[in-house]
Design an enzyme around this catalytic site. Structure first.
Site, PDB file in Angstrom:
ATOM      1  CD  GLU A  65       3.963  19.147  -9.827  1.00 46.76           C
ATOM      2  OE1 GLU A  65       4.076  18.226 -10.644  1.00 46.76           O
ATOM      3  OE2 GLU A  65       3.679  18.955  -8.616  1.00 46.76           O
ATOM      4  CB  CYS A  88      -0.097  13.764 -11.727  1.00 42.09           C
ATOM      5  SG  CYS A  88      -0.891  15.134 -10.856  1.00 42.09           S
ATOM      6  CB  CYS A  97       0.428  18.824 -11.471  1.00 45.52           C
ATOM      7  SG  CYS A  97       0.257  18.478  -9.696  1.00 45.52           S
ATOM      8  CG  ASP A 213      16.942  -8.738  20.428  1.00 46.07           C
ATOM      9  OD1 ASP A 213      17.521  -9.518  21.202  1.00 46.07           O
ATOM     10  OD2 ASP A 213      17.348  -8.502  19.275  1.00 46.07           O
ATOM     11  CB  SER A 237       5.615 -19.158   9.437  1.00 44.05           C
ATOM     12  OG  SER A 237       6.506 -19.803  10.335  1.00 44.05           O
TER      13      SER A 237
END
Length: 374
Positions: A65, A88, A97, A213, A237
């Site tokens: 804005e 806001c 804004c 991987d 974990s």
């Protein structure tokens, strides 16, 4: 005054669509803030025209804005502002804004969706109305919410939006027996995945995938100054992540979610290798996935893309934490001994998914599913 969405003209829909287009251009550059676009329309003797437009590009930078009003200058007085998200009304890294819109003298503000942030939550619209500005809310609201689905999920539910990407064969398999790596989908699909990665704040994987991987989990696209590489998150974990794993490279931040009783010496070794260790409560021979998501929300992660194996995908599915499935299906078969998409217990219920979009990607098909009955 609020005008019903059905009374909006085709031109007003076009202006909001333009604001949504602008907002979408920020991709992940403005995280953890929402993606917002603004269009200023002037009506005067010279006709109806756009006199200012902008998008919010980065957290801490000026909001859409403010930038659009600056571009419009004096032509903003008496104009209509189209904003994808409620302006806001509080001071954060930047000023409100709503005050800027009032000071600029706009006569009308059209909003896509109200802000789910409890610090705003309708207060911005109230402030504009109190200043005598006509307000209309809800124009293309569904599109505005979809654009910020991660921000909305974090504000309303205290966790990120979670999308799992799976590359699978026609018979629903994701890897050869014993996890042997093989490319299932085409190069076109793999390139498309890079675009998906570029739109999220974090990529989540399991330690099994890291060990099998050794992925980098980075976005391999051309970057510019606004780029924010997604955080890489490993569920581990027992802290089995190798200290020389490529995912610990310095291309992006790496967070390892581990059990609260994980070995201290391994914590230190992985910290020295560049990882951030976040302990959570143990659960079901792993970690609490709900607490994991709460930790990611605390890190202001809006949207997570899961690139993991059957175990983690199955656990997230059973926990009800998958908001979307994106499956790239290749025209090939891997056989009954290959690994399935999900490692699941015997299901007592019947978790359903609804197909909402399909697209041909090279020789493959990309299918998007969301939870729900058919």
């Amino acid at each position: 005054m609020t005008r019903p969405v059905s009374q909006h003209s085709a031109q007003e829909h076009a202006r909001m669509a333009r604001a949504l287009y602008l907002a979408a251009r920020s991709r992940n550059s403005c995280d953890p803030n929402p993606r917002v676009g603004c269009v200023i329309e002037s009506r005067d003797a010279d006709g109806v025209r756009i006199v200012g437009e902008a998008l919010h590009q980065r957290a801490g930078a000026e909001h859409a804005e403010i930038l659009a009003l600056r571009a419009a200058g004096e032509l903003a007085r008496g104009a209509t502002a189209y904003v994808t998200l409620e302006p806001c009304c509080h001071t954060g890294r930047t000023g409100p804004c709503t005050e800027a819109l009032i000071a600029a003298g706009v006569s009308r503000v059209v909003v896509g969706m109200t802000d789910p942030n409890p610090r705003v939550g309708g207060g911005g619209l109230d402030a504009l109305r109190a200043a005598g500005i006509e307000v209309a809310a809800g124009l293309l609201a569904d599109e505005a919410e979809q654009l910020n689905r991660g921000f909305v999920k974090r504000m309303r539910h205290g966790r990120p939006f979670v999308c799992s990407k799976i590359a699978a064969s026609l018979d629903g398999r994701v890897a050869l027996p014993h996890g042997k790596q093989v490319w299932i989908t085409s190069q076109e699909s793999r390139d498309d995945v890079q675009q998906m990665r570029a739109r999220v704040a974090a990529i989540l994987t399991g330690v099994g995938t890291v060990i099998a991987d050794d992925p980098r989990m980075t976005v391999r696209l051309e970057q510019d100054d606004s780029w924010q590489p997604p955080m890489r998150v490993i569920v581990d974990s027992g802290l089995r992540t190798p200290v020389d794993a490529r995912i610990l490279g310095d291309e992006a931040t790496t967070v390892i979610i581990t059990g609260e009783d994980a070995p201290v010496e391994r914590r230190q070794a992985l910290t020295d290798a560049g990882a951030r260790i976040v302990p959570v409560t143990r659960a079901d021979n792993g970690v609490s996935l709900a607490e994991l998501m709460a930790q990611l929300a605390a890190l202001e992660i809006n949207e997570v893309m899961v690139e993991a194996g059957p175990k983690l995908n199955g656990a997230l599915l059973c926990a009800g934490l998958l908001d979307e499935l994106v499956i790239y299906q290749a025209p090939r078969l891997l056989g009954p001994d290959a690994m399935p998409m999900f490692d699941l217990p015997t299901l007592t219920g019947n978790p359903g998914f609804k197909l909402v979009a399909t697209r041909r990607i090279g020789p493959d098909w990309r299918m998007r599913f969301v939870p729900g009955s058919v």
